[in-house]
Design a protein around this motif. Sequence first.
Motif, short mmCIF file in Angstrom:
data_model
loop_
_atom_site.label_atom_id
_atom_site.label_comp_id
_atom_site.label_asym_id
_atom_site.label_seq_id
_atom_site.Cartn_x
_atom_site.Cartn_y
_atom_site.Cartn_z
N PHE A 1 66.58 7.25 11.07
CA PHE A 1 65.20 7.09 10.65
C PHE A 1 64.94 7.91 9.40
O PHE A 1 65.48 9.00 9.26
N GLY A 2 64.06 7.42 8.56
CA GLY A 2 63.66 8.16 7.38
C GLY A 2 62.78 9.35 7.73
O GLY A 2 62.90 10.43 7.16
N TYR A 3 61.90 9.16 8.70
CA TYR A 3 60.99 10.22 9.14
C TYR A 3 60.88 10.20 10.65
O TYR A 3 60.87 9.13 11.26
N VAL A 4 60.78 11.39 11.22
CA VAL A 4 60.55 11.52 12.65
C VAL A 4 59.34 12.43 12.83
O VAL A 4 59.34 13.56 12.34
N LEU A 5 58.29 11.93 13.46
CA LEU A 5 57.11 12.74 13.75
C LEU A 5 57.14 13.12 15.21
O LEU A 5 57.22 12.27 16.09
N LEU A 6 57.08 14.41 15.46
CA LEU A 6 57.13 14.91 16.83
C LEU A 6 55.90 15.78 17.06
O LEU A 6 55.74 16.81 16.40
N ASP A 7 55.06 15.37 17.95
CA ASP A 7 53.89 16.16 18.33
C ASP A 7 54.25 16.89 19.61
O ASP A 7 54.31 16.30 20.67
N SER A 8 54.52 18.17 19.46
CA SER A 8 55.02 18.94 20.60
C SER A 8 53.93 19.87 21.12
O SER A 8 53.22 20.50 20.35
N ALA A 9 53.83 19.94 22.42
CA ALA A 9 52.89 20.88 23.04
C ALA A 9 53.44 22.29 22.90
O ALA A 9 54.54 22.50 22.40
N ALA A 10 52.66 23.25 23.35
CA ALA A 10 53.07 24.65 23.25
C ALA A 10 54.38 24.90 23.99
O ALA A 10 55.21 25.67 23.53
N THR A 19 65.49 16.63 19.08
CA THR A 19 64.99 16.09 17.81
C THR A 19 65.38 16.96 16.62
O THR A 19 65.77 16.44 15.58
N ILE A 20 65.31 18.28 16.77
CA ILE A 20 65.57 19.13 15.60
C ILE A 20 67.02 19.04 15.13
O ILE A 20 67.31 19.34 13.97
N TYR A 21 67.92 18.62 16.01
CA TYR A 21 69.31 18.49 15.59
C TYR A 21 69.53 17.29 14.68
O TYR A 21 70.58 17.18 14.04
N SER A 22 68.56 16.40 14.60
CA SER A 22 68.74 15.19 13.80
C SER A 22 67.87 15.15 12.55
O SER A 22 67.74 14.11 11.92
N VAL A 23 67.27 16.28 12.17
CA VAL A 23 66.40 16.29 10.99
C VAL A 23 66.95 17.22 9.93
O VAL A 23 67.70 18.15 10.21
N ASP A 24 66.54 16.96 8.68
CA ASP A 24 66.97 17.78 7.55
C ASP A 24 65.97 18.90 7.26
O ASP A 24 66.34 19.93 6.72
N ARG A 25 64.70 18.66 7.55
CA ARG A 25 63.68 19.67 7.31
C ARG A 25 62.54 19.47 8.29
O ARG A 25 62.40 18.41 8.90
N MET A 52 68.11 25.97 11.13
CA MET A 52 67.24 25.07 10.37
C MET A 52 66.44 25.96 9.42
O MET A 52 65.62 26.76 9.85
N ASP A 53 66.75 25.87 8.12
CA ASP A 53 66.07 26.75 7.18
C ASP A 53 65.14 26.03 6.22
O ASP A 53 64.50 26.66 5.39
N LYS A 54 65.04 24.73 6.33
CA LYS A 54 64.11 23.97 5.48
C LYS A 54 62.82 23.73 6.28
O LYS A 54 62.65 22.69 6.92
N ILE A 55 61.95 24.72 6.25
CA ILE A 55 60.72 24.68 7.03
C ILE A 55 59.53 24.82 6.09
O ILE A 55 59.51 25.73 5.26
N GLN A 56 58.61 23.91 6.21
CA GLN A 56 57.36 24.00 5.45
C GLN A 56 56.21 24.08 6.44
O GLN A 56 56.21 23.38 7.46
N LEU A 57 55.26 24.95 6.14
CA LEU A 57 54.14 25.18 7.02
C LEU A 57 52.90 24.48 6.46
O LEU A 57 52.57 24.66 5.29
#
Length: 86
Positions: A1-10, A19-25, A52-57
């Motif tokens: 997938f080009g984009y994965v949106l994950l809405d995660s609870a606390a 999911t995080i193992y399959s994303v670039d950022r 995972m070091d490509k994190i944007q807030l």
Amino acid sequence: FGYVLLDSAAGLEKGFLDTIYSVDRVLLVTTLDYTALQDADRVVGILYREQMDKIQLIINKVNPKLIEKGISVSLKKLCRFYPSIY
């Protein structure tokens, strides 16, 4: 997938970790409330641990009145806490 949106609870579940193992950022959305930032901090810690070091807030719902009252953290203080996240 080009984009994965994950809405995660606390509570971070297995789906989050899978999911995080399959994303670039990661684009991490949070508010400046202390409890939301504590949850975001847990996520960042897990992401760093998994290299995972490509994190944007992304900050949602900035309310200057809540910052003045000490209910929310200022953006300046947040940037000092997370200098490597842009």
